[in-house]
Write a protein that holds these residues in place. Sequence first.
Motif, PDB file in Angstrom:
ATOM      1  N   GLY A 100      10.330  -6.807  -2.086  1.00  0.00           N
ATOM      2  CA  GLY A 100       9.080  -7.553  -2.003  1.00  0.00           C
ATOM      3  C   GLY A 100       7.857  -6.664  -2.059  1.00  0.00           C
ATOM      4  N   TYR A 101       6.720  -7.308  -2.042  1.00  0.00           N
ATOM      5  CA  TYR A 101       5.444  -6.600  -2.118  1.00  0.00           C
ATOM      6  C   TYR A 101       5.328  -5.529  -1.036  1.00  0.00           C
ATOM      7  CZ  TYR A 101       0.472  -5.652  -1.792  1.00  0.00           C
ATOM      8  OH  TYR A 101      -0.739  -5.017  -1.731  1.00  0.00           O
ATOM      9  N   GLU A 102       5.847  -5.819   0.152  1.00  0.00           N
ATOM     10  CA  GLU A 102       5.755  -4.875   1.263  1.00  0.00           C
ATOM     11  C   GLU A 102       6.476  -3.561   0.954  1.00  0.00           C
ATOM     12  OE1 GLU A 102       6.523  -8.128   1.568  1.00  0.00           O
ATOM     13  OE2 GLU A 102       4.528  -8.644   2.306  1.00  0.00           O
ATOM     14  N   ASN A 103       7.445  -3.602   0.023  1.00  0.00           N
ATOM     15  CA  ASN A 103       8.185  -2.398  -0.345  1.00  0.00           C
ATOM     16  C   ASN A 103       7.409  -1.516  -1.323  1.00  0.00           C
ATOM     17  OD1 ASN A 103      10.681  -4.680  -0.262  1.00  0.00           O
ATOM     18  ND2 ASN A 103      10.869  -2.873   1.006  1.00  0.00           N
ATOM     19  N   TRP A 104       6.671  -2.128  -2.243  1.00  0.00           N
ATOM     20  CA  TRP A 104       6.015  -1.337  -3.291  1.00  0.00           C
ATOM     21  C   TRP A 104       4.500  -1.436  -3.282  1.00  0.00           C
ATOM     22  CZ3 TRP A 104       3.208  -4.278  -6.698  1.00  0.00           C
ATOM     23  CH2 TRP A 104       3.563  -5.626  -6.812  1.00  0.00           C
ATOM     24  N   GLY A 105       3.928  -2.492  -2.758  1.00  0.00           N
ATOM     25  CA  GLY A 105       2.470  -2.680  -2.781  1.00  0.00           C
ATOM     26  C   GLY A 105       1.680  -1.565  -2.128  1.00  0.00           C
ATOM     27  N   PRO A 106       2.063  -1.166  -0.903  1.00  0.00           N
ATOM     28  CA  PRO A 106       1.291  -0.113  -0.229  1.00  0.00           C
ATOM     29  C   PRO A 106       1.359   1.258  -0.911  1.00  0.00           C
ATOM     30  CG  PRO A 106       2.565  -1.388   1.350  1.00  0.00           C
ATOM     31  CD  PRO A 106       3.022  -1.813  -0.022  1.00  0.00           C
ATOM     32  N   THR A 107       2.308   1.447  -1.813  1.00  0.00           N
ATOM     33  CA  THR A 107       2.414   2.750  -2.487  1.00  0.00           C
ATOM     34  C   THR A 107       1.344   2.936  -3.553  1.00  0.00           C
ATOM     35  OG1 THR A 107       3.962   1.965  -4.175  1.00  0.00           O
ATOM     36  CG2 THR A 107       4.905   2.786  -2.110  1.00  0.00           C
ATOM     37  N   PHE A 108       0.766   1.829  -4.027  1.00  0.00           N
ATOM     38  CA  PHE A 108      -0.287   1.945  -5.033  1.00  0.00           C
ATOM     39  C   PHE A 108      -1.498   2.635  -4.435  1.00  0.00           C
ATOM     40  CE2 PHE A 108       2.252  -0.914  -7.406  1.00  0.00           C
ATOM     41  CZ  PHE A 108       1.858  -0.762  -8.717  1.00  0.00           C
ATOM     42  N   PHE A 109      -2.089   3.504  -5.220  1.00  0.00           N
ATOM     43  CA  PHE A 109      -3.310   4.218  -4.868  1.00  0.00           C
ATOM     44  C   PHE A 109      -3.105   5.199  -3.713  1.00  0.00           C
ATOM     45  CE2 PHE A 109      -4.604  -0.120  -6.282  1.00  0.00           C
ATOM     46  CZ  PHE A 109      -4.880   0.233  -7.577  1.00  0.00           C
ATOM     47  N   SER A 110      -1.865   5.620  -3.472  1.00  0.00           N
ATOM     48  CA  SER A 110      -1.583   6.646  -2.467  1.00  0.00           C
ATOM     49  C   SER A 110      -1.653   8.021  -3.146  1.00  0.00           C
ATOM     50  CB  SER A 110      -0.199   6.436  -1.864  1.00  0.00           C
ATOM     51  OG  SER A 110       0.805   6.638  -2.857  1.00  0.00           O
ATOM     52  N   PHE A 111      -1.542   9.069  -2.346  1.00  0.00           N
ATOM     53  CA  PHE A 111      -1.562  10.420  -2.901  1.00  0.00           C
ATOM     54  C   PHE A 111      -0.326  10.651  -3.771  1.00  0.00           C
ATOM     55  CE2 PHE A 111      -0.924  15.079  -2.571  1.00  0.00           C
ATOM     56  CZ  PHE A 111      -2.093  15.467  -3.203  1.00  0.00           C
ATOM     57  N   LYS A 112       0.833  10.129  -3.336  1.00  0.00           N
ATOM     58  CA  LYS A 112       2.053  10.259  -4.140  1.00  0.00           C
ATOM     59  C   LYS A 112       1.892   9.541  -5.475  1.00  0.00           C
ATOM     60  CE  LYS A 112       5.653  10.971  -0.720  1.00  0.00           C
ATOM     61  NZ  LYS A 112       6.915  10.475  -0.160  1.00  0.00           N
ATOM     62  N   TYR A 113       1.235   8.387  -5.455  1.00  0.00           N
ATOM     63  CA  TYR A 113       0.967   7.626  -6.675  1.00  0.00           C
ATOM     64  C   TYR A 113       0.101   8.464  -7.620  1.00  0.00           C
ATOM     65  CZ  TYR A 113      -1.132   3.934  -9.566  1.00  0.00           C
ATOM     66  OH  TYR A 113      -1.589   3.171 -10.618  1.00  0.00           O
TER      67      TYR A 113
END
Length: 116
Positions: free
Chosen positions: A48-61
Amino acid sequence: LQKILILLHVTACVVVGKTLLVLFPSAMKRYLLKQGEKSKMYQNPKFGYENWGPTFFSFKYLLFVLKVKWKRLEDEAYEGHPAPNTPVVTSNGEVRHLFDFLQDNRPLILNFGSCT
């Protein structure tokens, strides 16, 4: 010079995206979900979104996007110039390079296909 321009562009996009994510979390969630629909990420109910959504716009991203874009710079082909030695994946999943398939003076033909 191209790497610097890519760095500036991607960094600006990540900063703007992260800022919008903090200021307008529900609107950005809707936007990211719409983007997820295009890539069919939503079809897996366990992802779900909770798995991948927060990764957007992170330093790792940021680092991942830079790595991909910088790698693509090496893979560009220009008319009249030698072909790049691009990595390719064989039908059995082995990663090789384009020039690995050259044999003497014979032409190399690549056949691209899609299986959907």
